[in-house]
Write a protein that holds these residues in place. Structure first.
Motif, mmCIF file in Angstrom:
data_model
loop_
_atom_site.group_PDB
_atom_site.id
_atom_site.type_symbol
_atom_site.label_atom_id
_atom_site.label_comp_id
_atom_site.label_asym_id
_atom_site.label_seq_id
_atom_site.Cartn_x
_atom_site.Cartn_y
_atom_site.Cartn_z
ATOM 1 N N GLY A 144 0.764 -1.232 0.000
ATOM 2 C CA GLY A 144 0.000 0.000 0.000
ATOM 3 C C GLY A 144 0.796 1.284 0.000
ATOM 4 N N ILE A 145 1.905 1.326 -0.727
ATOM 5 C CA ILE A 145 2.705 2.544 -0.847
ATOM 6 C C ILE A 145 2.412 3.150 -2.216
ATOM 7 C CG2 ILE A 145 5.042 3.483 -0.916
ATOM 8 C CD1 ILE A 145 4.315 2.390 1.805
ATOM 9 N N ALA A 146 2.109 4.452 -2.272
ATOM 10 C CA ALA A 146 1.789 5.090 -3.542
ATOM 11 C C ALA A 146 3.044 5.324 -4.374
ATOM 12 C CB ALA A 146 1.080 6.418 -3.297
ATOM 13 N N GLY A 147 2.877 5.192 -5.676
ATOM 14 C CA GLY A 147 3.954 5.474 -6.620
ATOM 15 C C GLY A 147 3.367 6.117 -7.859
ATOM 16 N N CYS A 148 4.120 6.996 -8.483
ATOM 17 C CA CYS A 148 3.660 7.702 -9.674
ATOM 18 C C CYS A 148 4.013 6.894 -10.923
ATOM 19 C CB CYS A 148 4.303 9.080 -9.738
ATOM 20 S SG CYS A 148 3.773 10.049 -11.155
ATOM 21 N N MET A 149 3.022 6.606 -11.752
ATOM 22 C CA MET A 149 3.243 5.868 -12.994
ATOM 23 C C MET A 149 3.551 6.837 -14.123
ATOM 24 S SD MET A 149 0.305 2.903 -13.200
ATOM 25 C CE MET A 149 -0.882 4.031 -13.871
ATOM 26 N N LEU A 150 4.629 6.585 -14.828
ATOM 27 C CA LEU A 150 4.968 7.345 -16.026
ATOM 28 C C LEU A 150 5.029 6.358 -17.185
ATOM 29 C CD1 LEU A 150 7.713 9.639 -14.511
ATOM 30 C CD2 LEU A 150 5.342 10.233 -15.031
ATOM 31 N N LEU A 151 3.983 6.360 -17.976
ATOM 32 C CA LEU A 151 3.874 5.409 -19.081
ATOM 33 C C LEU A 151 4.754 5.863 -20.237
ATOM 34 C CD1 LEU A 151 0.308 5.589 -18.234
ATOM 35 C CD2 LEU A 151 1.100 3.337 -18.903
ATOM 36 N N LEU A 152 5.537 4.966 -20.777
ATOM 37 C CA LEU A 152 6.425 5.310 -21.881
ATOM 38 C C LEU A 152 5.635 5.577 -23.157
ATOM 39 C CD1 LEU A 152 9.345 2.846 -21.125
ATOM 40 C CD2 LEU A 152 8.988 5.179 -20.297
ATOM 41 N N ASP A 153 4.424 5.014 -23.276
ATOM 42 C CA ASP A 153 3.562 5.259 -24.435
ATOM 43 C C ASP A 153 2.488 6.305 -24.145
ATOM 44 O OD1 ASP A 153 4.898 3.419 -26.015
ATOM 45 O OD2 ASP A 153 3.643 1.759 -25.362
ATOM 46 N N ASN A 154 2.546 6.966 -22.994
ATOM 47 C CA ASN A 154 1.650 8.055 -22.577
ATOM 48 C C ASN A 154 0.255 7.657 -22.133
ATOM 49 O OD1 ASN A 154 3.607 10.080 -22.902
ATOM 50 N ND2 ASN A 154 3.164 10.169 -25.090
ATOM 51 N N GLU A 155 -0.260 6.499 -22.540
ATOM 52 C CA GLU A 155 -1.560 6.056 -22.054
ATOM 53 C C GLU A 155 -1.689 4.548 -22.210
ATOM 54 O OE1 GLU A 155 -4.338 8.210 -24.506
ATOM 55 O OE2 GLU A 155 -4.399 6.613 -25.986
ATOM 56 N N ALA A 156 -2.598 3.967 -21.440
ATOM 57 C CA ALA A 156 -2.866 2.529 -21.519
ATOM 58 C C ALA A 156 -4.316 2.289 -21.152
ATOM 59 C CB ALA A 156 -1.941 1.764 -20.577
ATOM 60 N N PHE A 157 -4.849 1.163 -21.619
ATOM 61 C CA PHE A 157 -6.228 0.775 -21.346
ATOM 62 C C PHE A 157 -6.245 -0.605 -20.706
ATOM 63 C CE2 PHE A 157 -6.376 3.782 -24.819
ATOM 64 C CZ PHE A 157 -7.405 4.631 -24.457
ATOM 65 N N ASP A 158 -7.389 -1.003 -20.193
ATOM 66 C CA ASP A 158 -7.545 -2.336 -19.618
ATOM 67 C C ASP A 158 -7.075 -3.388 -20.626
ATOM 68 O OD1 ASP A 158 -8.654 -1.186 -17.395
ATOM 69 O OD2 ASP A 158 -10.701 -1.847 -17.802
ATOM 70 N N GLY A 159 -6.310 -4.364 -20.142
ATOM 71 C CA GLY A 159 -5.822 -5.441 -20.986
ATOM 72 C C GLY A 159 -4.480 -5.162 -21.641
ATOM 73 N N ASP A 160 -4.015 -3.908 -21.623
ATOM 74 C CA ASP A 160 -2.724 -3.577 -22.232
ATOM 75 C C ASP A 160 -1.568 -4.055 -21.363
ATOM 76 O OD1 ASP A 160 -4.019 -2.297 -24.296
ATOM 77 O OD2 ASP A 160 -3.525 -0.263 -23.638
ATOM 78 N N VAL A 161 -0.479 -4.450 -22.016
ATOM 79 C CA VAL A 161 0.780 -4.752 -21.346
ATOM 80 C C VAL A 161 1.752 -3.685 -21.797
ATOM 81 C CG1 VAL A 161 2.655 -6.411 -21.098
ATOM 82 C CG2 VAL A 161 0.303 -7.224 -21.296
ATOM 83 N N VAL A 162 2.295 -2.935 -20.844
ATOM 84 C CA VAL A 162 3.153 -1.793 -21.173
ATOM 85 C C VAL A 162 4.385 -1.768 -20.287
ATOM 86 C CG1 VAL A 162 1.185 -0.391 -21.919
ATOM 87 C CG2 VAL A 162 1.978 -0.223 -19.568
ATOM 88 N N GLU A 163 5.374 -1.014 -20.732
ATOM 89 C CA GLU A 163 6.525 -0.722 -19.891
ATOM 90 C C GLU A 163 6.312 0.674 -19.328
ATOM 91 O OE1 GLU A 163 11.342 -1.097 -20.008
ATOM 92 O OE2 GLU A 163 10.326 -0.548 -21.855
ATOM 93 N N LEU A 164 6.607 0.843 -18.051
ATOM 94 C CA LEU A 164 6.443 2.152 -17.448
ATOM 95 C C LEU A 164 7.509 2.385 -16.384
ATOM 96 C CD1 LEU A 164 5.047 1.609 -14.454
ATOM 97 C CD2 LEU A 164 3.009 1.392 -15.822
ATOM 98 N N GLU A 165 7.638 3.644 -15.995
ATOM 99 C CA GLU A 165 8.548 4.023 -14.916
ATOM 100 C C GLU A 165 7.705 4.324 -13.689
ATOM 101 O OE1 GLU A 165 11.950 7.387 -13.903
ATOM 102 O OE2 GLU A 165 11.087 7.277 -15.918
#
Length: 94
Positions: free
Chosen positions: A36-57
């Motif tokens: 339960g620790i918050a973290g900021c997602m930075l998507l390398l592709d700028n957006e994602a939807f349900d079911g997507d597999v992405v790389e992010l920071e």
């Protein structure tokens, strides 16, 4: 400490385009050492939807909490409130 991760967003019962994940979201992260620790997602592709597999920071507000606890290959889960939105694996610790 920031990390790169591969994340699979789960399919949640809703229309695919009713909600998208964008840069700057702060979900709660649960991994073997911490819950339960918050973290900021930075998507390398700028957006994602349900079911997507992405790389992010993922950036943490207080990085010292995670030092020595996150390891490459560790699995984690992402939550918004009590809704499980994604599962992933840490790939690179920076």
């Amino acid at each position: 400490m920031d990390v790169l991760a591969e994340v699979e967003f789960l399919k949640i019962d809703r229309s695919k385009y009713e909600f998208k994940y964008i840069n700057g979201c702060w979900p709660f992260i649960t991994y073997p050492a911490l819950n339960g620790i918050a973290g900021c997602m930075l998507l390398l592709d700028n957006e994602a939807f349900d079911g997507d597999v992405v790389e992010l920071e993922i950036k943490f507000y207080d990085k010292s909490i995670h030092e020595g606890k996150i390891r490459e290959g560790d699995l984690f889960d992402l939550y918004v409130g009590t809704t499980h939105i994604a599962k992933g694996r840490f790939t690179i610790i920076m």
